[in-house]
Each structure stands twice: as C-alpha cells, then as structure tokens.
Design a protein around this motif. Structure first.
Motif, short mmCIF file in Angstrom:
data_model
loop_
_atom_site.label_atom_id
_atom_site.label_comp_id
_atom_site.label_asym_id
_atom_site.label_seq_id
_atom_site.Cartn_x
_atom_site.Cartn_y
_atom_site.Cartn_z
N THR A 27 92.21 -47.71 -20.54
CA THR A 27 92.24 -47.80 -19.08
C THR A 27 93.25 -48.84 -18.62
N ARG A 87 90.85 -44.75 -12.34
CA ARG A 87 90.98 -45.68 -13.46
C ARG A 87 90.41 -47.06 -13.12
N LYS A 118 87.45 -48.99 -15.06
CA LYS A 118 87.59 -50.36 -15.54
C LYS A 118 86.35 -51.18 -15.20
#
Length: 453
Positions: free
Chosen positions: A389, A418, A422
């Motif tokens: 990521t 993304r 995270k």
C-alpha cells in the motif's frame, strides 16, 4: 498582548476548521439541463417537489431536501413512464432490429445500444433531456489506464481487468448486429457504435440503474433487472443511511422511502448495499469515507508467497479451495477475520495431522504454539499488504504530477481506497501486536518438518 494574540489565533483556526468541515451546497435546478430534465419528467407524470439537484462540496452532484423528511416518509416516487427499461427499447425504433436478429441479445446490450443511438440522434431523441445529465466519462475500471490499473490492490486489479475485457468483448462480439443498424444511423456504424461509446453506455447503466425485475420475453436472453431512473439516479450513496426501495406494482412507480430521515437543505442519500470500498470502486467508481464495511482482502497468491516454505502447501490450498475457504479472507481495523484465522490455523498443521484438517475448519481449537504461529503469520500478511500500500501511494503521487484531468480523477479515487487500506492495516497491526502471547523475539512455531518455517 502576546497571550491575547495566541487566543485570537486559536479562535481563528477553530473557526476556519469548522467552516472547512461544513458541507457547502449550491442549487443546480436553474441550470438549463436540469430545467429540461424536470420538464421532461413532469410531462411523464412526475410531480415531486421534495428534492432538487444541487452541488455539494463533499460529494459533488446530488439531491437536496427542500423540507424535513421524517422516518418512513416517501423520498421519491418516479412513475414507470419515466423509467428507461428494455420495454422502452423494444417499443422504440430499435425494437424491430432486436426482435428480428438471429440470436437473442442480452438486456444489458440492448440498453447500451439504445443509449448510444439516442445520444447520436441528438435533438431528435426523446431521451435527450436525460442523456444530457449523464456524466461524459466515469471513474470505473473500464475507463482506467494501465498506469491506474498498476496501483490497484492485486485482487481489485484482477477484477478490474476482467471488467475492462468484458466491455471490449461485448463490443467486438456484436459487430455484425451493430452493422445491421446502419439504416437508422446518420453516420457510419463504425463511427457511432465505437468501443468508447459502448463503454460510456455500459458504465452509465452499471453505475446508475436501479434493480427492477422484468418478466422474460422472447426477444432477449438472460436476467432482465435493469432500469435507468432519471433524477432518482442523482441520489448518492452513504453506508449509514437506511432506505426502502422497490417498484410498487400498485402505484406503478419506483419508490424510495426514507428510514433514516433527512433534514431540510441537507443532502438526501440512499444506500446501495453493505458494500466495502473495493466493491464500490469496481461497480460504481467511487469510495465512501468512513465506510464501516471496508476490509482488506488477503489474496491466495499472497498466502502462497508468504508460506512457500511449506512442502504440503499445495495440498492445503486445494483442501481450503475444495471447502470454499479461500474467499473473503480479510483484515479489518479490529484484526483478522474469523475465516482468515481459521485458514491460517489449518495451514499451521502438518500433513501428518490431515485427519484434523476438517475439524479445524469447524472450529476445533489448537495448541498455544500453533495459535501463536497463526497470529504471527497474520501479522506478516498485514505487514506485506501495508508495504504494498505504501509503495502504491508513492507511485500514485508520482503519477499525479504528470497526468491529465481524466486520469487524475481515476488516480484520486484509487488513492482514497489505498489511504483507507493504510488506516485499516495500521489498526490491524496494532490489534495483532496487542494479542501476541509472547515477546517479539520468540521464534515462530515449527510444528513439523513439512510445516511452514
């Protein structure tokens, strides 16, 4: 004086932060395309004055409530005459071509071709007031460039490629039917029913249609569940909103009733379903902030890569697949899912304990060492996904510096996905680290000579 200056500074920052958190809106109802849309709908029996098109600072275009909508009240009721369905297509100038074609078309293809032809007809189209309010492009994977594809999570990328190829296949495999439509087109078929035009129509239907079951007919093949709903399709999705939506056979209207309620001048939302953000991106081209359904998926390829030292891995993977245990292996901020941990517990067993594999899938507990190995392996998977990521986010930052506006919009959607992943993976790591039963310097369990090292 300096002390007072600091207080004024803090107050100014708070006011600024508050103003930034308030959603701003601007009415769109006076813009020509929406004036024409409402006139078009009123002529077909739509009379609602509860909602108006508006531009919102957080979501873009949507519908604004002009008065309070209480729980259980009707949000919108759109007459059947306003819906664009396969019945609309079969009753149109396209009907004779579809009915006489040698093989039956899918309902989706029929709707796609109708949209493209109506856009081509321009002012001669009865549906132009609606078509003029449709987006000219989408942030769905069918539109993604290869660069954007490359920064998707691997599982999403695989499905995104399949989506893009499905649209290309629909276009390439129906060229003969397209050519049969030349008599109703004012330009060559190859210039009208292009791949780009079909992609636009496909995304318009896939992202904006409502579910409406239609009875089978003799001219189309496959499940017919699509209905394009002008004006209604301006409603945006929010995961925490509850509505009741269906076609009412008694009133012959597609109706949406609010369960959550909406305050005056606030955006009215609906709920597309309990979808995580990967599904929302794939199907609708957006991600929802603070989505409680979002998770990160653990792909089978990643499992095999992390556990490649296990000599009986192929047999275990086959066993998991045969028992339908390789799907929906996920991580959330609360930790690994039950399915993932169950799969990892089975993977911790040696081949010599094959007779216990089924029992593990049914919930049988393992010894503390194997449980610890499973938790540590989950942590490794989480770390690998988090590393991927971070790399993707770095690549997205680079791509954003040298792309055009259409690609920028695609990248921004993927970046939102993304960034959410995270956060999820970071929370999952904290959860896993907190649940470990021994210090970090303890070596992973090695249950047997053929198990993972």
């Amino acid at each position: 004086m300096r002390g007072r200056g600091r207080r004024v500074g803090r107050a100014a920052r708070k006011r600024r932060q508050k103003s930034e958190s308030i959603v701003q809106s601007a009415s769109l109802c006076h813009q020509p395309q929406y004036v024409k849309l409402m006139r078009f709908l009123h002529q077909r029996g739509f009379t609602s004055t509860l909602l108006q098109p508006a531009l919102f600072s957080d979501t873009g275009r949507g519908l604004q409530a002009l008065r309070n909508v209480k729980t259980g009240h009707m949000l919108i009721s759109l007459p059947e005459s306003c819906l664009l369905t396969t019945s609309t297509v079969l009753d149109s100038y396209l009907g004779q071509y579809i009915k006489s074609w040698k093989s039956r078309l899918s309902p989706l293809l029929a709707l796609c071709v109708f949209l493209v032809c109506e856009r081509h007809r321009g002012e001669a189209s009865d549906w132009l007031p609606y078509i003029d309010t449709l987006p000219t492009s989408y942030t769905c994977p069918a539109y993604f460039t290869d660069d954007v594809m490359s920064v998707l999570p691997i599982g999403v990328r695989r499905q995104a490629v399949e989506q893009r190829e499905a649209v290309r296949e629909m276009h390439s495999s129906n060229q003969e039917f397209f050519r049969s439509l030349q008599p109703i087109l004012s330009q060559p078929v190859a210039e009208v029913l292009t791949y780009e035009a079909l992609r636009w129509a496909w995304c318009s239907i896939n992202t904006r249609s409502v579910f409406m079951s239609h009875p089978p007919n003799d001219f189309l093949s496959g499940q017919d569940i699509y209905a394009l709903a002008p004006f209604l399709d301006l409603l945006n999705h929010r995961p925490d909103v509850q509505v009741k939506a269906n076609f009412n056979d008694a009133t012959r209207c597609y109706e949406i009733k609010s369960i959550s309620g909406t305050l005056r001048y606030q955006q009215a939302f609906i709920n597309y379903g309990s979808h995580d953000n990967q599904r929302l991106l794939l199907e609708y081209g957006f991600v929802a902030s603070s989505n409680p359904h979002s998770v990160v998926y653990v792909d089978t390829d990643l499992l095999c890569e992390v556990l490649r030292g296990d000599r009986s891995l192929d047999q275990k993977i086959k066993f998991l697949r045969d028992n339908n245990f390789l799907h929906n292996l996920t991580l959330s901020g609360d930790g690994p899912s039950w399915r993932l941990m169950t799969a990892l517990r089975l993977l911790s067993l040696p081949q010599t304990l094959y007779q216990q594999w089924k029992a593990v899938l049914l919930g049988q507990a393992l010894c503390e060492e194997r449980e610890r190995w499973s938790v540590q392996t989950a942590q490794t998977l989480c770390q690998r996904l988090l590393h991927d990521t971070h790399r993707a986010l770095e690549k997205i930052s680079v791509l954003l510096q040298r792309c055009d506006q259409s690609v920028r919009e695609q990248l921004e959607v993927v970046r939102s996905l993304r960034q959410e992943e995270k956060c999820i993976l970071g929370g999952c790591l904290e959860t896993l680290q907190g649940s470990r039963r021994q210090s970090d310097d303890t070596l992973p369990c090695q249950p047997d000579v053929d198990a993972v090292s």
